[in-house]
Design a protein around this motif. Structure first.
Motif, mmCIF file in Angstrom:
data_model
loop_
_atom_site.group_PDB
_atom_site.id
_atom_site.type_symbol
_atom_site.label_atom_id
_atom_site.label_comp_id
_atom_site.label_asym_id
_atom_site.label_seq_id
_atom_site.Cartn_x
_atom_site.Cartn_y
_atom_site.Cartn_z
ATOM 1 N N ASP A 184 0.862 -1.183 0.000
ATOM 2 C CA ASP A 184 0.000 0.000 0.000
ATOM 3 C C ASP A 184 0.899 1.235 0.000
ATOM 4 O O ASP A 184 1.204 1.812 1.048
ATOM 5 C CB ASP A 184 -0.915 -0.014 1.220
ATOM 6 C CG ASP A 184 -1.907 1.133 1.237
ATOM 7 O OD1 ASP A 184 -1.811 2.040 0.374
ATOM 8 O OD2 ASP A 184 -2.777 1.136 2.128
ATOM 9 N N SER A 207 -0.313 4.472 1.709
ATOM 10 C CA SER A 207 -0.217 4.436 3.164
ATOM 11 C C SER A 207 1.231 4.573 3.627
ATOM 12 O O SER A 207 1.525 5.325 4.562
ATOM 13 C CB SER A 207 -0.824 3.133 3.686
ATOM 14 O OG SER A 207 -0.666 3.035 5.068
ATOM 15 N N ARG A 255 2.447 8.064 3.063
ATOM 16 C CA ARG A 255 1.781 8.981 3.985
ATOM 17 C C ARG A 255 2.570 9.083 5.295
ATOM 18 O O ARG A 255 2.609 10.128 5.932
ATOM 19 C CB ARG A 255 0.356 8.508 4.250
ATOM 20 C CG ARG A 255 -0.468 9.517 5.048
ATOM 21 C CD ARG A 255 -1.923 9.098 5.194
ATOM 22 N NE ARG A 255 -2.545 9.005 3.883
ATOM 23 C CZ ARG A 255 -3.200 7.919 3.439
ATOM 24 N NH1 ARG A 255 -3.320 6.848 4.194
ATOM 25 N NH2 ARG A 255 -3.741 7.911 2.248
ATOM 26 N N ARG A 256 3.216 7.995 5.675
ATOM 27 C CA ARG A 256 4.043 8.004 6.897
ATOM 28 C C ARG A 256 5.150 9.050 6.813
ATOM 29 O O ARG A 256 5.618 9.543 7.832
ATOM 30 C CB ARG A 256 4.663 6.624 7.120
ATOM 31 C CG ARG A 256 3.657 5.564 7.437
ATOM 32 C CD ARG A 256 4.269 4.178 7.443
ATOM 33 N NE ARG A 256 5.469 4.091 8.267
ATOM 34 C CZ ARG A 256 6.378 3.131 8.141
ATOM 35 N NH1 ARG A 256 6.237 2.178 7.243
ATOM 36 N NH2 ARG A 256 7.438 3.122 8.917
#
Length: 135
Positions: free
Chosen positions: A99, A102, A105-106
Motif C-alpha cells: 500500500d 499508506s 503517507r508516513r
C-alpha cells in the motif's frame, strides 16, 4: 509490509524536525542513488504523467523486483530513491500488495508536494505495479 530500507527512511523522517530538513534529505537520497545508464533513458522506460522526466527500468532477479530509475529533477530523483527503497527486493508477486499510499503517507509527502509532484509520484507507483504485474 515495508522493506528495511524504507523503514530506515521513515525513521529518519521521524527524527527530522521540519519539512525543510526532510526536503533536503529527499534530495540527498536522490543524489546518493546510482546513476541510470543513459541508454536506458528511452521512451520505453519513461513514466508518463510526471511533470519532470522520469525513467524506470525493471529488473527481476530470482523472483524479486528491483529497478533502475532516474529523473532530471533532484527532488523527483529523491522520490524515485524512496520508491526504490519501498519496492527493491520484494517478491514480484508481493509488489501489488504494498500500500504505497499508506507507506508514503508516513513520510508526510502528500502534505508538502505540489499537485504535479503528487500526480507524478502516483504515476511512478502505478508504473512499478504494471511492470511487476507484467514480469
Amino acid at each position: 509490509m515495508a522493506t528495511p530500507a524504507f523503514e530506515e527512511i521513515a525513521e529518519t523522517f521521524d527524527f527530522l524536525e521540519d519539512w525543510e530538513e526532510r526536503y533536503r534529505h529527499v534530495i540527498e537520497l536522490g543524489k546518493a542513488m546510482p546513476a541510470m545508464d543513459p541508454a536506458l533513458q528511452a521512451p520505453a522506460t519513461k513514466v508518463e504523467g510526471c511533470a519532470s522526466q522520469v525513467w524506470i527500468m525493471p529488473r527481476i532477479t530470482d523472483g524479486r523486483f528491483d529497478f533502475d530509475g532516474d529523473s532530471d529533477a533532484l527532488i523527483v530523483r529523491g522520490l524515485v530513491a524512496i520508491l526504490h527503497a519501498l519496492y527493491s527486493g520484494v517478491p514480484v508477486a508481493d509488489v501489488a500488495k504494498i500500500d504505497a499510499t499508506s507507506e508514503l503517507r508516513r513520510l508526510g509527502l502528500e502534505e508538502h508536494l505540489s499537485a504535479q509532484r503528487s500526480n507524478g509520484l502516483r504515476a511512478m507507483v502505478e508504473r512499478i505495479r504494471v511492470l511487476a504485474a507484467a514480469a
